[in-house]
Design a protein around this motif. Structure first.
Motif, PDB file in Angstrom:
ATOM      1  N   SER A 258      22.368  20.524 -23.321  1.00 13.58           N
ATOM      2  CA  SER A 258      21.544  21.017 -22.219  1.00 13.58           C
ATOM      3  C   SER A 258      21.115  19.834 -21.348  1.00 13.58           C
ATOM      4  N   PRO A 259      20.735  20.081 -20.093  1.00 12.38           N
ATOM      5  CA  PRO A 259      20.258  18.977 -19.256  1.00 12.38           C
ATOM      6  C   PRO A 259      19.109  18.199 -19.901  1.00 12.38           C
ATOM      7  N   LYS A 260      18.191  18.891 -20.552  1.00  9.53           N
ATOM      8  CA  LYS A 260      17.052  18.217 -21.185  1.00  9.53           C
ATOM      9  C   LYS A 260      17.513  17.308 -22.325  1.00  9.53           C
ATOM     10  N   LYS A 261      18.375  17.814 -23.196  1.00  5.43           N
ATOM     11  CA  LYS A 261      18.869  17.005 -24.306  1.00  5.43           C
ATOM     12  C   LYS A 261      19.773  15.884 -23.802  1.00  5.43           C
ATOM     13  N   SER A 262      20.519  16.147 -22.739  1.00  2.00           N
ATOM     14  CA  SER A 262      21.376  15.115 -22.153  1.00  2.00           C
ATOM     15  C   SER A 262      20.536  13.966 -21.619  1.00  2.00           C
ATOM     16  N   LEU A 263      19.423  14.304 -20.972  1.00  2.00           N
ATOM     17  CA  LEU A 263      18.532  13.285 -20.427  1.00  2.00           C
ATOM     18  C   LEU A 263      17.962  12.422 -21.547  1.00  2.00           C
ATOM     19  N   ALA A 264      17.576  13.059 -22.633  1.00  5.42           N
ATOM     20  CA  ALA A 264      17.042  12.305 -23.771  1.00  5.42           C
ATOM     21  C   ALA A 264      18.105  11.373 -24.354  1.00  5.42           C
ATOM     22  N   LEU A 265      19.336  11.851 -24.448  1.00  2.00           N
ATOM     23  CA  LEU A 265      20.420  11.023 -24.973  1.00  2.00           C
ATOM     24  C   LEU A 265      20.686   9.833 -24.057  1.00  2.00           C
ATOM     25  N   LEU A 266      20.723  10.075 -22.754  1.00  2.00           N
ATOM     26  CA  LEU A 266      20.967   8.995 -21.795  1.00  2.00           C
ATOM     27  C   LEU A 266      19.877   7.925 -21.880  1.00  2.00           C
ATOM     28  N   GLU A 267      18.623   8.351 -21.986  1.00  2.00           N
ATOM     29  CA  GLU A 267      17.528   7.384 -22.077  1.00  2.00           C
ATOM     30  C   GLU A 267      17.600   6.594 -23.378  1.00  2.00           C
ATOM     31  N   GLY A 268      17.964   7.253 -24.472  1.00  2.00           N
ATOM     32  CA  GLY A 268      18.105   6.554 -25.744  1.00  2.00           C
ATOM     33  C   GLY A 268      19.246   5.554 -25.707  1.00  2.00           C
ATOM     34  N   MET A 269      20.359   5.929 -25.072  1.00  2.00           N
ATOM     35  CA  MET A 269      21.495   5.008 -24.967  1.00  2.00           C
ATOM     36  C   MET A 269      21.146   3.812 -24.090  1.00  2.00           C
ATOM     37  N   ALA A 270      20.377   4.034 -23.028  1.00  2.00           N
ATOM     38  CA  ALA A 270      19.957   2.923 -22.168  1.00  2.00           C
ATOM     39  C   ALA A 270      19.121   1.926 -22.972  1.00  2.00           C
TER      40      ALA A 270
END
Length: 279
Positions: A258-270
């Motif tokens: 989902s967009p919300k989970k994707s955003l969390a993943l992107l921030e964690g990867m950063a």
């Protein structure tokens, strides 16, 4: 018929050429389908020429002059409308992208161009052309960054990207470049300038494993699908083909986080890339 003047290359020549084509066609009493039949193309293709979303090639310009009785008007002016700062295989898609009201893109191996930072784009362009002079690389980076200005408008176009996790895990330009690139994506998403979903590794096989696909919708022209490979690209306006790729895209979006989970993943990867850079 259009006047004998040449089009001014500084004033959106493709849009002007499209307007002249519409004027000449209507003056000849032909529908888009009628004219398309005489050129052995679809009526939607004529509509895209008139809307400026497709490039007028020399062979079509010659036929248009013959069918519409416009002497050599389109042949003389199609050159100005064809000039582009982008690679030949991508030029037509980039110009269509700038007129689109909605862009849906699946990226399998790299962050989509509209979401790239200058540093990430520089690393990608250098990888494409490892022996090119720095000046050529900077020209390509500048052209790519210029494309991103279509996101300056607060409401359009709708940009919806599904990005394969492999594109985010591939170290492009180094850890610091990747951290900046992922934060840029999350910033655009938080400012509601893009919808981003990540297709995770555990989604398994999917229908677009062999490449990338971009779908573009327009207010005044039929939709287009753009397919890209290594040094190649193809725009397709066939309704059945576009519908097929739209189904593929919807399947990918349904399989992605989902967009919300994707955003969390992107921030964690950063954050992970930041730690790797510091280490």
């Amino acid at each position: 018929m259009p006047g004998s003047r040449d089009l001014d290359p500084s004033s959106s020549p493709r849009a002007l050429l499209g307007a002249e084509l519409r004027h000449a066609r209507e003056k000849a009493g032909l529908s888009q389908e009628d004219l398309g039949q005489r050129l052995f193309v679809s009526g939607s293709f004529i509509g895209q020429l008139e809307a400026g979303t497709r490039r007028m090639q020399v062979e079509y310009a010659r036929l248009l002059d013959e069918v519409l009785g416009t002497e050599d008007f389109f042949q003389r002016n199609c050159g100005a409308a064809a000039k582009s700062k982008y690679p030949e295989h991508f030029a037509e898609a980039a110009e269509a992208e700038a007129r689109a009201t909605a862009i849906r893109e699946f990226a399998s191996m790299l962050i989509p161009g509209l979401l790239q930072t200058p540093a990430y784009a520089r690393a990608v362009c250098r990888a494409y052309q490892p022996t090119a002079p720095d000046e050529e690389i900077e020209k390509r980076v500048a052209a790519r960054m210029e494309r991103t200005h279509i996101l300056d408008d607060p409401t359009k176009p709708l940009l919806w990207a599904v990005i394969d996790e492999s594109a985010l895990r591939r170290m492009t330009g180094g850890a610091a470049v990747m951290a900046e690139a992922l934060r840029h994506i999350t910033d655009l998403a938080r400012r509601s300038r893009s919808i981003v979903q990540v297709l995770p590794f555990d989604a398994g096989a999917h229908p677009a494993m062999q490449g990338c696909v971009k779908l573009m919708d327009f207010d005044d022209a039929p939709p287009l699908a753009y397919l890209e490979g290594v040094g190649t690209g193809r725009l397709d306006d066939d309704p059945a083909t576009v519908a097929e790729y739209r189904f593929y895209y919807e399947f990918l979006a349904a399989s992605a986080l989902s967009p919300k989970k994707s955003l969390a993943l992107l921030e964690g990867m950063a954050q992970d890339y930041d730690h790797e850079e510091h280490a």
